[in-house]
Enzyme design. Structure first.
Site, mmCIF file in Angstrom:
data_model
loop_
_atom_site.group_PDB
_atom_site.id
_atom_site.type_symbol
_atom_site.label_atom_id
_atom_site.label_comp_id
_atom_site.label_asym_id
_atom_site.label_seq_id
_atom_site.Cartn_x
_atom_site.Cartn_y
_atom_site.Cartn_z
ATOM 1 N N LYS A 162 0.645 -1.360 -0.100
ATOM 2 C CA LYS A 162 -0.258 -0.035 -0.190
ATOM 3 C C LYS A 162 1.105 0.842 -0.165
ATOM 4 O O LYS A 162 1.881 1.012 0.521
ATOM 5 C CB LYS A 162 -0.817 -0.142 1.524
ATOM 6 C CG LYS A 162 -1.839 -1.066 1.218
ATOM 7 C CD LYS A 162 -2.803 -1.309 1.992
ATOM 8 C CE LYS A 162 -4.018 -2.138 1.958
ATOM 9 N NZ LYS A 162 -4.892 -1.757 3.336
ATOM 10 N N PHE A 204 -16.073 3.137 6.717
ATOM 11 C CA PHE A 204 -14.368 2.947 5.912
ATOM 12 C C PHE A 204 -14.266 3.506 4.542
ATOM 13 O O PHE A 204 -12.859 3.556 4.071
ATOM 14 C CB PHE A 204 -13.413 2.150 6.795
ATOM 15 C CG PHE A 204 -13.902 1.120 5.920
ATOM 16 C CD1 PHE A 204 -13.436 0.451 4.983
ATOM 17 C CD2 PHE A 204 -14.679 -0.266 7.424
ATOM 18 C CE1 PHE A 204 -13.451 -0.652 4.603
ATOM 19 C CE2 PHE A 204 -14.784 -1.060 6.209
ATOM 20 C CZ PHE A 204 -14.409 -2.198 5.046
ATOM 21 N N ARG A 209 -1.665 -14.652 4.527
ATOM 22 C CA ARG A 209 -1.778 -14.305 5.186
ATOM 23 C C ARG A 209 -0.798 -13.688 6.785
ATOM 24 O O ARG A 209 -1.489 -13.145 7.631
ATOM 25 C CB ARG A 209 -2.813 -14.871 5.881
ATOM 26 C CG ARG A 209 -3.926 -14.282 4.127
ATOM 27 C CD ARG A 209 -5.263 -14.219 4.387
ATOM 28 N NE ARG A 209 -6.095 -13.581 5.375
ATOM 29 C CZ ARG A 209 -6.655 -11.900 5.000
ATOM 30 N NH1 ARG A 209 -6.101 -11.522 4.706
ATOM 31 N NH2 ARG A 209 -7.384 -11.528 6.037
ATOM 32 N N THR A 239 -5.347 -7.977 10.952
ATOM 33 C CA THR A 239 -5.417 -6.349 9.739
ATOM 34 C C THR A 239 -5.741 -4.834 10.730
ATOM 35 O O THR A 239 -4.425 -4.048 10.609
ATOM 36 C CB THR A 239 -6.777 -5.729 9.032
ATOM 37 O OG1 THR A 239 -7.545 -7.297 8.452
ATOM 38 C CG2 THR A 239 -7.197 -4.386 8.595
ATOM 39 N N ARG A 253 2.762 -6.197 9.520
ATOM 40 C CA ARG A 253 1.552 -4.916 9.968
ATOM 41 C C ARG A 253 2.105 -4.580 11.072
ATOM 42 O O ARG A 253 2.644 -3.806 11.463
ATOM 43 C CB ARG A 253 0.579 -5.547 9.987
ATOM 44 C CG ARG A 253 -0.508 -5.609 8.742
ATOM 45 C CD ARG A 253 -1.331 -6.090 7.964
ATOM 46 N NE ARG A 253 -2.756 -5.886 7.252
ATOM 47 C CZ ARG A 253 -3.309 -7.276 6.614
ATOM 48 N NH1 ARG A 253 -3.492 -8.002 7.344
ATOM 49 N NH2 ARG A 253 -3.670 -6.587 5.648
ATOM 50 N N ASN A 261 -2.798 -0.004 6.750
ATOM 51 C CA ASN A 261 -1.722 -0.806 7.300
ATOM 52 C C ASN A 261 -0.593 -2.099 6.361
ATOM 53 O O ASN A 261 -0.597 -3.408 6.696
ATOM 54 C CB ASN A 261 -2.801 -1.922 7.614
ATOM 55 C CG ASN A 261 -3.316 -2.638 6.808
ATOM 56 O OD1 ASN A 261 -3.061 -2.279 5.666
ATOM 57 N ND2 ASN A 261 -4.638 -3.200 7.236
ATOM 58 N N HIS A 301 -1.826 -5.345 1.812
ATOM 59 C CA HIS A 301 -3.251 -6.463 1.701
ATOM 60 C C HIS A 301 -2.880 -7.844 0.968
ATOM 61 O O HIS A 301 -2.061 -7.974 0.482
ATOM 62 C CB HIS A 301 -4.915 -5.622 0.406
ATOM 63 C CG HIS A 301 -5.441 -6.796 0.018
ATOM 64 N ND1 HIS A 301 -6.284 -6.587 0.486
ATOM 65 C CD2 HIS A 301 -5.859 -6.646 -1.298
ATOM 66 C CE1 HIS A 301 -7.286 -7.402 -0.105
ATOM 67 N NE2 HIS A 301 -6.647 -7.740 -1.138
#
EC number: 2.7.4.6
Length: 143
Positions: A11, A59, A87, A93, A104, A114, A117
């Site tokens: 991100k 959000f 993951r 998250t 994260r 965070n 993704h």
């Protein structure tokens, strides 16, 4: 164990911190092969299309604003149990709940900012991969 593909986004917050290489290193050390990758700046329309399932949620607008705030790096990862392994590397998250040593926990600032993704299912992975990549852009490395 099954060889599978998953989708990942680095991100804007992580790109701005210049930690793309560190994140890629973690993927590769976990046995995940990067079989497609590109950097891009999402348009409002692309972000709205990608996050359509969240439209109407509280959000949503902030998520679109954040995801269009700077460049992102999208990639397809391949390996044994790729979705689960990816993951696990990402962590929760919510960075405050993320296990120490996850991406994260180490780099996220908030639930939105965070760092990364990752697809949460094989169905999501297929849909998300198709959103950003054509089959010709994917170069399998495991057989």
């Amino acid at each position: 164990m099954t060889i599978e593909r998953t989708f990942s986004i680095i991100k804007p917050d992580a790109v701005a911190k210049n930690i793309i290489g560190e994140i890629y290193h973690r993927f590769e050390c976990a046995g995940l092969h990067i079989i497609a990758a590109k950097m891009l700046h999402l348009s409002q329309e692309q972000a709205a299309g990608f996050y359509a399932e969240h439209k109407g949620k509280p959000f949503y607008d902030n998520l679109l604003k954040f995801m269009t705030s700077g460049p992102i790096v999208v990639q397809v990862l391949e390996g044994q149990d790729a979705i689960r392994r990816h993951r696990e590397l990402l962590g929760s998250t919510d960075p405050e709940k993320a296990q120490a040593g996850t991406i994260r926990a180490d780099h996220a600032i908030s639930v939105t900012q965070n760092a990364v993704h990752g697809s949460d299912s094989s169905e999501s992975a297929a849909r998300e991969i198709e959103f950003f990549f054509t089959e010709d852009e994917i170069c399998p490395r495991t057989r």
